[in-house]
Write a protein that holds these residues in place. Structure first.
Motif, PDB file in Angstrom:
ATOM      1  N   PRO A 187       0.815  -1.217   0.000  1.00 18.99           N
ATOM      2  CA  PRO A 187       0.000   0.000   0.000  1.00 18.99           C
ATOM      3  C   PRO A 187       0.850   1.270   0.000  1.00 18.99           C
ATOM      4  N   LYS A 188       0.288   2.325  -0.608  1.00 20.39           N
ATOM      5  CA  LYS A 188       0.944   3.634  -0.601  1.00 20.39           C
ATOM      6  C   LYS A 188       0.558   4.420   0.651  1.00 20.39           C
ATOM      7  N   VAL A 189      -0.678   4.233   1.114  1.00 22.38           N
ATOM      8  CA  VAL A 189      -1.199   4.937   2.291  1.00 22.38           C
ATOM      9  C   VAL A 189      -1.814   3.913   3.234  1.00 22.38           C
ATOM     10  N   LEU A 190      -1.603   4.121   4.532  1.00 23.37           N
ATOM     11  CA  LEU A 190      -2.212   3.258   5.548  1.00 23.37           C
ATOM     12  C   LEU A 190      -2.931   4.131   6.557  1.00 23.37           C
ATOM     13  N   PHE A 191      -4.211   3.852   6.765  1.00 25.10           N
ATOM     14  CA  PHE A 191      -4.988   4.516   7.811  1.00 25.10           C
ATOM     15  C   PHE A 191      -4.995   3.620   9.042  1.00 25.10           C
TER      16      PHE A 191
END
Length: 650
Positions: A187-191
């Motif tokens: 993933p590029k972004v992780l919440f």
């Protein structure tokens, strides 16, 4: 013969979406269908016509229409759906921008949070702008390590609006379990939330997430959502930013919904991973959209005025399924926490307070309430509840009867069953039909579901393999990092070429209902006769002395013998008298073949993170074979109790 528990009134039937849909089919095609079995048979015989009407009936929003519904209804895998169509999943979830409630979030021990459709649109618009501004593009992966809370939905919709692919795990996953999943998809972004609540305790997520992000080199941004703390210290986390600082502060933004092909990827879902690295199943935006809306609008009879609740985490497909209720304009009720804290009926109090109309849960939850002698219908006003849904494992006959006795007499109990693989159901509820104890009401519309015997022939009223003989739009479009499709083909199509083999053991009844018996790979084969474990569990669940159990087959003397492991209730002992009663009950209510050769006490029963018993893992342990991925288990230490048991060597 199964016991009839409930029949909908004529007035109720005629008010259902299913009845309206049947009328639409009758009008368009000159039919005179009066019953669900007629409608179902037509739907599997006329796949393209069915989905054409469904598309219009649920109001799919597409910027470009399709040129054909399906290129080849006999091709599986590989059928192409709704070619030429351009749409966006998030746009279909955000059709409404008014002041009706979209989400009510009930965190354990906290006041409810209420978000309207207008507020949800605004939040998603601001989040989507922030994602675009940091460089997220169509096809990038955006992941969530999140509790079941509104910001999880917002992040998913923001990612989907761009055409990014969403994937999520719940915060009870261990570091290795998360890396086994997200490490594959990069993933590029992780919440992530800074923590979560369980049994009255605030649990920290940031220490765990620090062990994750350091091993995800693809990660460019970690967005930390406030939950257990307003503003946690994130200084030690690389590329971390608080949600409040990440989300755009601009007002009145319009979402730029990327118009994408029907089969553009939406979700990456995961197999349980108990036999190795989890399989990463990629599912399409259009396929999930039409399949979920079919199940919600027709089989669940969901309408704009409904309040729908499902007890789930973000690591289970029921989260994705529940979230699709936004496409109907209904209100989704989210709960995060332990469902028995501070007492056993906390979810039913919430159902009363929030006027829940559709209450979704698991068979395990119902069994636990039965053990605690729960009586929610006596203690709370559940007049709003018109349907209870149950899934996760087969619901026992006693579970069916308990719902009608202790929840409400006049409701539709829909036991539903499918899988993460299709992010939906093979068999589920029919709001026009009766409910029989222990039986799923129907096979899904346009789902050519059958029970195949060992010769690959469909059988009625016999236990056999669950198959689907024709394609359906929510089938995975591919597995991640499986360029030649070998893993995909092996997962479903090796046993019966051209037919989806799901790996569950079922009976299709003469009236078209389905009885579930659990995983066929966990099927017992004493004397060469295949039997399911569900019938044994059904008997064991009636013993107050036993808190839990797991059944496996042990290879023994060129045969298989049935081994029953039991976890005793507090203060109870496994005596000869209990064992004799157990064996007699199983002999009488199942068959002599089901009677266990050994009944052995254990302190705990292992479960996956989605609360499914792991019979296969237990079988491996007693046969001294390695269990490759214990991070997929909620309580992996429980497996230690099954090693080197002296009784199993004699």
């Amino acid at each position: 013969m199964s016991k009839l528990l409930w029949t909908p009134s004529k007035e109720r039937i005629e008010q259902t979406n299913m009845f309206r849909f049947m009328g639409e089919i009758n009008q368009r095609f000159g039919k005179n269908f009066q019953t669900y079995p007629e409608l179902h048979q037509w739907s599997v015989d006329n796949i393209a016509d069915f989905w054409t009407v469904l598309w219009d009936f649920v109001g799919v929003k597409a910027s470009t229409s399709y040129t054909q519904v399906i290129d080849d209804p006999a091709k599986m895998p590989g059928a192409k759906w709704f070619e030429g169509a351009k749409l966006n999943f998030a746009e279909n979830m955000l059709k409404y921008r008014d002041d009706q409630l979209a989400i009510v979030f009930q965190g354990e021990g906290a006041e409810p949070v209420r978000i309207t459709y207008a507020q949800l649109y605004d939040q998603v618009a601001r989040l989507a702008k922030s994602l675009r501004d940091m460089g997220v593009k169509t096809g990038d992966r955006v992941a969530g390590f999140m509790p079941n809370m509104p910001q999880t939905v917002m992040a998913m919709l923001a990612a989907a609006s761009i055409g990014a692919i969403w994937s999520s795990c719940s915060p009870d996953f261990g570091i290795k379990g998360v890396l086994d999943r997200f490490g594959q998809i990069k993933p590029k972004v992780l919440f992530t939330a800074n923590g979560y609540r369980f049994k009255g305790k605030d649990l920290d997520s940031l220490e765990k997430i620090s062990g994750v992000v350091n091993q995800l080199p693809s990660l460019e941004k970690l967005v930390v959502v406030p939950y257990t703390q307003e503003r946690a210290d994130i200084s030690a986390l690389p590329n971390a930013i608080h949600f409040q600082d990440f989300i755009s502060r601009e007002d009145g933004l319009e979402i730029e919904f990327e118009q994408l092909p029907f089969d553009h990827p939406l979700y990456i879902m995961y197999s349980s991973g108990t036999t190795g690295l989890p399989k990463c199943m990629v599912q399409s935006a259009g396929g999930i959209l039409v399949h979920h809306l079919k199940e919600l609008v027709l089989h669940t009879d969901l309408k704009r005025e409904d309040n729908i609740f499902y007890f789930t985490t973000c690591g289970w497909m029921m989260w994705n399924w529940l979230t699709s209720s936004l496409g109907v304009g209904a209100t989704i009720i989210q709960y995060d926490g332990q469902p028995f804290h501070p007492d056993a009926e906390v979810l039913w109090k919430m159902a009363q307070d929030e006027k829940v109309t559709v209450f979704g849960t698991s068979a395990g939850y119902i069994a636990a309430l039965m053990d605690q002698e729960g009586q929610p219908g006596k203690h709370y006003d559940l007049s709003s509840v018109r349907a209870v849904l149950s899934t996760g494992s087969p619901l026992s006959i006693e579970g069916f009867e308990w719902v009608y006795r202790e929840v409400k007499e006049d409701l539709q109990l829909a036991s539903i069953a499918g899988g993460t693989d299709l992010n939906g159901c093979f068999a589920l509820g029919n709001p026009m039909g009766p409910v029989y104890a222990g039986e799923l009401q129907c096979r899904g519309l346009a789902m050519d579901v059958a029970a195949f015997d060992e010769n690959g022939q469909p059988v009625i009223n016999q236990q056999a393999e669950l198959v689907c003989c024709k394609p359906f739009p929510s089938m995975p479009i591919y597995f991640w990092e499986d360029p030649d499709g070998k893993k995909y083909h092996k997962a479903y199509f090796d046993k019966y070429p051209g037919v989806w083999h799901h790996g569950d053991f079922i009976t299709v009844t003469e009236r078209g209902g389905v009885v579930m018996y659990g995983r066929s790979d966990a099927t017992l084969n004493p004397g060469g006769v295949r039997i399911g474990t569900a019938e044994i569990y059904r008997v064991v669940e009636n013993f107050e002395e036993i808190a839990d159990s797991v059944v496996v087959g042990q290879n023994w003397d060129n045969d298989v013998r049935v081994i029953l492991f039991v976890k005793m209730a507090e203060g109870q002992a496994l005596t000869d008298d209990v064992i004799n009663k157990l064996r007699a009950g199983i002999r009488q209510n199942a068959s002599p073949r089901h009677v266990p050769a050994k009944v052995i006490e254990v302190p705990d029963v292992p479960y996956t993170l989605n609360m499914k018993k792991v019979e296969l893992a237990v079988k491996k342990v007693i046969e001294n074979k390695p269990v490759e991925n214990t991070d997929a288990l909620a309580n992996p230490q429980a497996l230690d109790f099954y090693k080197d048991i002296p009784e199993l060597s004699k």
